[in-house]
Design a protein around this motif. Structure first.
Motif, PDB file in Angstrom:
ATOM      1  N   THR A 113       1.069  -1.340  -0.026  1.00 22.46           N
ATOM      2  CA  THR A 113       0.471   0.017   0.424  1.00 22.46           C
ATOM      3  C   THR A 113       0.827   0.986  -0.310  1.00 22.46           C
ATOM      4  N   THR A 114       2.295   1.087   0.121  1.00 23.40           N
ATOM      5  CA  THR A 114       3.151   2.197   0.479  1.00 23.40           C
ATOM      6  C   THR A 114       3.251   3.376  -0.866  1.00 23.40           C
ATOM      7  N   ASN A 115       2.817   4.550  -0.597  1.00 25.76           N
ATOM      8  CA  ASN A 115       2.922   5.703  -1.840  1.00 25.76           C
ATOM      9  C   ASN A 115       1.230   5.086  -2.494  1.00 25.76           C
ATOM     10  N   LYS A 116       0.386   4.450  -2.709  1.00 24.26           N
ATOM     11  CA  LYS A 116      -0.833   4.256  -2.955  1.00 24.26           C
ATOM     12  C   LYS A 116      -1.536   4.782  -1.655  1.00 24.26           C
ATOM     13  N   GLU A 117      -1.949   3.975  -1.028  1.00 21.29           N
ATOM     14  CA  GLU A 117      -3.419   4.330   0.084  1.00 21.29           C
ATOM     15  C   GLU A 117      -2.312   4.919   1.072  1.00 21.29           C
ATOM     16  N   THR A 118      -1.283   4.380   1.209  1.00 16.35           N
ATOM     17  CA  THR A 118      -0.343   5.331   2.906  1.00 16.35           C
ATOM     18  C   THR A 118       1.141   6.032   2.708  1.00 16.35           C
ATOM     19  N   TYR A 119       1.217   6.986   3.102  1.00 18.21           N
ATOM     20  CA  TYR A 119       2.902   7.356   3.022  1.00 18.21           C
ATOM     21  C   TYR A 119       3.947   7.086   2.539  1.00 18.21           C
ATOM     22  N   GLY A 120       4.181   7.539   1.761  1.00 15.08           N
ATOM     23  CA  GLY A 120       5.290   7.048   0.679  1.00 15.08           C
ATOM     24  C   GLY A 120       6.595   6.222   0.988  1.00 15.08           C
ATOM     25  N   VAL A 121       6.893   7.211   2.640  1.00 13.94           N
ATOM     26  CA  VAL A 121       8.406   6.811   2.976  1.00 13.94           C
ATOM     27  C   VAL A 121       8.341   5.387   3.673  1.00 13.94           C
ATOM     28  N   GLY A 122       7.168   5.028   4.930  1.00 12.37           N
ATOM     29  CA  GLY A 122       6.354   4.089   5.013  1.00 12.37           C
ATOM     30  C   GLY A 122       5.556   4.718   6.595  1.00 12.37           C
ATOM     31  N   ARG A 123       5.739   3.429   8.036  1.00 12.71           N
ATOM     32  CA  ARG A 123       4.866   3.604   8.414  1.00 12.71           C
ATOM     33  C   ARG A 123       5.646   3.269   9.798  1.00 12.71           C
ATOM     34  N   TYR A 124       4.840   3.165  10.852  1.00 11.66           N
ATOM     35  CA  TYR A 124       6.084   3.156  12.330  1.00 11.66           C
ATOM     36  C   TYR A 124       4.709   2.150  12.982  1.00 11.66           C
ATOM     37  N   TYR A 142       1.506   4.001  12.268  1.00  9.41           N
ATOM     38  CA  TYR A 142       0.895   5.208  11.822  1.00  9.41           C
ATOM     39  C   TYR A 142       2.443   6.431  11.427  1.00  9.41           C
ATOM     40  N   ASN A 143       1.694   7.045  10.590  1.00 10.07           N
ATOM     41  CA  ASN A 143       2.253   8.270  10.178  1.00 10.07           C
ATOM     42  C   ASN A 143       4.215   8.601  11.130  1.00 10.07           C
ATOM     43  N   PRO A 144       5.208   8.598  10.384  1.00 15.40           N
ATOM     44  CA  PRO A 144       5.503   9.688  10.408  1.00 15.40           C
ATOM     45  C   PRO A 144       5.969  11.210  11.002  1.00 15.40           C
ATOM     46  N   TYR A 145       6.472  11.835  12.053  1.00 15.51           N
ATOM     47  CA  TYR A 145       6.075  13.238  11.267  1.00 15.51           C
ATOM     48  C   TYR A 145       6.373  14.143   9.926  1.00 15.51           C
ATOM     49  N   CYS A 146       7.780  13.409   9.211  1.00 21.76           N
ATOM     50  CA  CYS A 146       7.311  13.553   7.674  1.00 21.76           C
ATOM     51  C   CYS A 146       6.559  13.855   7.149  1.00 21.76           C
ATOM     52  N   ALA A 147       5.276  13.115   7.512  1.00 23.64           N
ATOM     53  CA  ALA A 147       4.052  13.392   6.606  1.00 23.64           C
ATOM     54  C   ALA A 147       2.779  14.179   6.571  1.00 23.64           C
ATOM     55  N   TYR A 148       3.867  14.976   7.754  1.00 23.68           N
ATOM     56  CA  TYR A 148       2.990  15.664   7.551  1.00 23.68           C
ATOM     57  C   TYR A 148       3.642  17.082   7.279  1.00 23.68           C
ATOM     58  N   ILE A 175      14.131   6.299   7.201  1.00 19.06           N
ATOM     59  CA  ILE A 175      13.688   5.179   5.809  1.00 19.06           C
ATOM     60  C   ILE A 175      13.766   4.356   5.748  1.00 19.06           C
ATOM     61  N   PRO A 176      13.100   3.476   6.385  1.00 16.07           N
ATOM     62  CA  PRO A 176      12.846   1.555   6.385  1.00 16.07           C
ATOM     63  C   PRO A 176      13.971   1.144   5.057  1.00 16.07           C
ATOM     64  N   THR A 177      14.053  -0.245   6.039  1.00  9.85           N
ATOM     65  CA  THR A 177      15.212   0.048   3.834  1.00  9.85           C
ATOM     66  C   THR A 177      14.491  -1.295   3.590  1.00  9.85           C
ATOM     67  N   LYS A 178      15.646  -2.035   2.043  1.00  9.59           N
ATOM     68  CA  LYS A 178      14.870  -2.571   1.463  1.00  9.59           C
ATOM     69  C   LYS A 178      13.814  -4.031   2.436  1.00  9.59           C
ATOM     70  N   GLU A 179      15.198  -4.146   2.901  1.00 11.17           N
ATOM     71  CA  GLU A 179      14.302  -5.441   4.584  1.00 11.17           C
ATOM     72  C   GLU A 179      13.648  -5.389   5.408  1.00 11.17           C
ATOM     73  N   ASP A 180      12.370  -4.041   5.279  1.00 11.19           N
ATOM     74  CA  ASP A 180      11.756  -4.245   5.857  1.00 11.19           C
ATOM     75  C   ASP A 180      11.092  -3.781   5.149  1.00 11.19           C
ATOM     76  N   PHE A 181      10.771  -4.318   3.841  1.00  9.07           N
ATOM     77  CA  PHE A 181       9.377  -3.985   3.176  1.00  9.07           C
ATOM     78  C   PHE A 181       8.855  -5.623   2.964  1.00  9.07           C
ATOM     79  N   LEU A 182       7.526  -5.047   3.899  1.00 13.02           N
ATOM     80  CA  LEU A 182       6.514  -6.617   3.385  1.00 13.02           C
ATOM     81  C   LEU A 182       5.505  -6.824   1.932  1.00 13.02           C
ATOM     82  N   PRO A 183       5.990  -8.113   1.259  1.00  8.60           N
ATOM     83  CA  PRO A 183       5.349  -8.093   0.509  1.00  8.60           C
ATOM     84  C   PRO A 183       4.021  -8.636   0.377  1.00  8.60           C
ATOM     85  N   VAL A 184       2.927  -7.572   1.461  1.00  5.66           N
ATOM     86  CA  VAL A 184       1.857  -7.488   1.289  1.00  5.66           C
ATOM     87  C   VAL A 184       0.854  -6.928   1.574  1.00  5.66           C
TER      88      VAL A 184
END
Length: 226
Positions: free
Chosen positions: A160-171, A192-198, A206-215
């Motif tokens: 959902t990243t950069n589509k329904e959810t914030y493009g950097v990632g969530r915490y 939730y979104n980090p402060y830079c989302a606002y 920024i989450p790394t490639k290893e932090d990507f969930l393919p769902v």
């Protein structure tokens, strides 16, 4: 610390929160009615209905703090126009439990902030969750704040990243327990979104490639800005 405690801000300060007015009470009651109606349609258990109500209340409380607190990213570093935060519907099926497995050795890795600065963190451990009959790992990182306090973080991206959810990632907030056999709750409804989302005044890890969930994690907070 109490289990499942929720932190809205990094600093422990007293906030001047106005009393709920009649309009807000009416909105809250309406939300609860909608939650109950939706829960009945989906055949949730009484325990799940109570859980949904708890998350909905948490979201309403967070809206008030984000709007009114001096520490809010909408007020602290210049004024940003506020509107209610956006969320997916609360879904109990996005709550998982797992023991924390620690990496050995614990490597120090470089991540980047959204303003391009390098940050050093330790790959501390991981959670193992089962979603739609497949297993996925979620990393936990250890870092040191500017004040010297050691903290642990979970951050991730997904389909959902950069589509329904914030493009950097969530915490997701995380508190390390002393018991090595402790079973943690990983609740994506609290993602939730980090402060830079606002506001561009903030820099966020920024989450790394290893932090990507393919769902598609259709739970938690959505994008604030369209």
């Amino acid at each position: 610390m109490k289990k499942n405690s929720i932190k809205f801000f990094e600093k422990d300060k007293r906030h001047n929160i106005p009393k709920l007015n009649a309009k807000l009470i009416s909105v809250t009651i309406t939300l609860l009615v909608l939650v109950l109606f939706s829960a009945c349609e989906k055949n949730y258990t009484p325990e799940e209905i109570l859980y949904i109500q708890k998350i909905e209340k948490h979201r309403a409380d967070k809206n008030i703090e984000m709007r009114d607190s001096d520490l809010s990213p909408f007020n602290f570093k210049g004024k940003v126009e506020f509107h209610d935060l956006k969320y997916f519907d609360v879904k109990p099926e996005f709550v998982f439990k797992s023991k924390l497995w620690q990496y050995e050795p614990k490597d120090t890795v470089t991540i980047f902030g959204t303003k391009g600065e390098e940050r050093k963190v330790v790959r501390f451990g991981w959670f193992l969750i089962n979603f739609e009959e497949k297993e996925y790992t979620i990393n936990v990182y250890e870092g040191v704040s500017r004040t010297g306090t050691i903290y642990h973080s979970i951050w991730f991206t997904d389909l959902t990243t950069n589509k329904e959810t914030y493009g950097v990632g969530r915490y997701i907030d995380f508190e390390l327990m002393d018991d090595p056999d402790y079973e943690y709750e990983i609740d994506f409804n609290l993602a939730y979104n980090p402060y830079c989302a606002y506001s561009p005044e903030y820099s966020c890890a920024i989450p790394t490639k290893e932090d990507f969930l393919p769902v598609a994690i259709k739970a938690g907070e959505k994008k604030f800005h369209d």
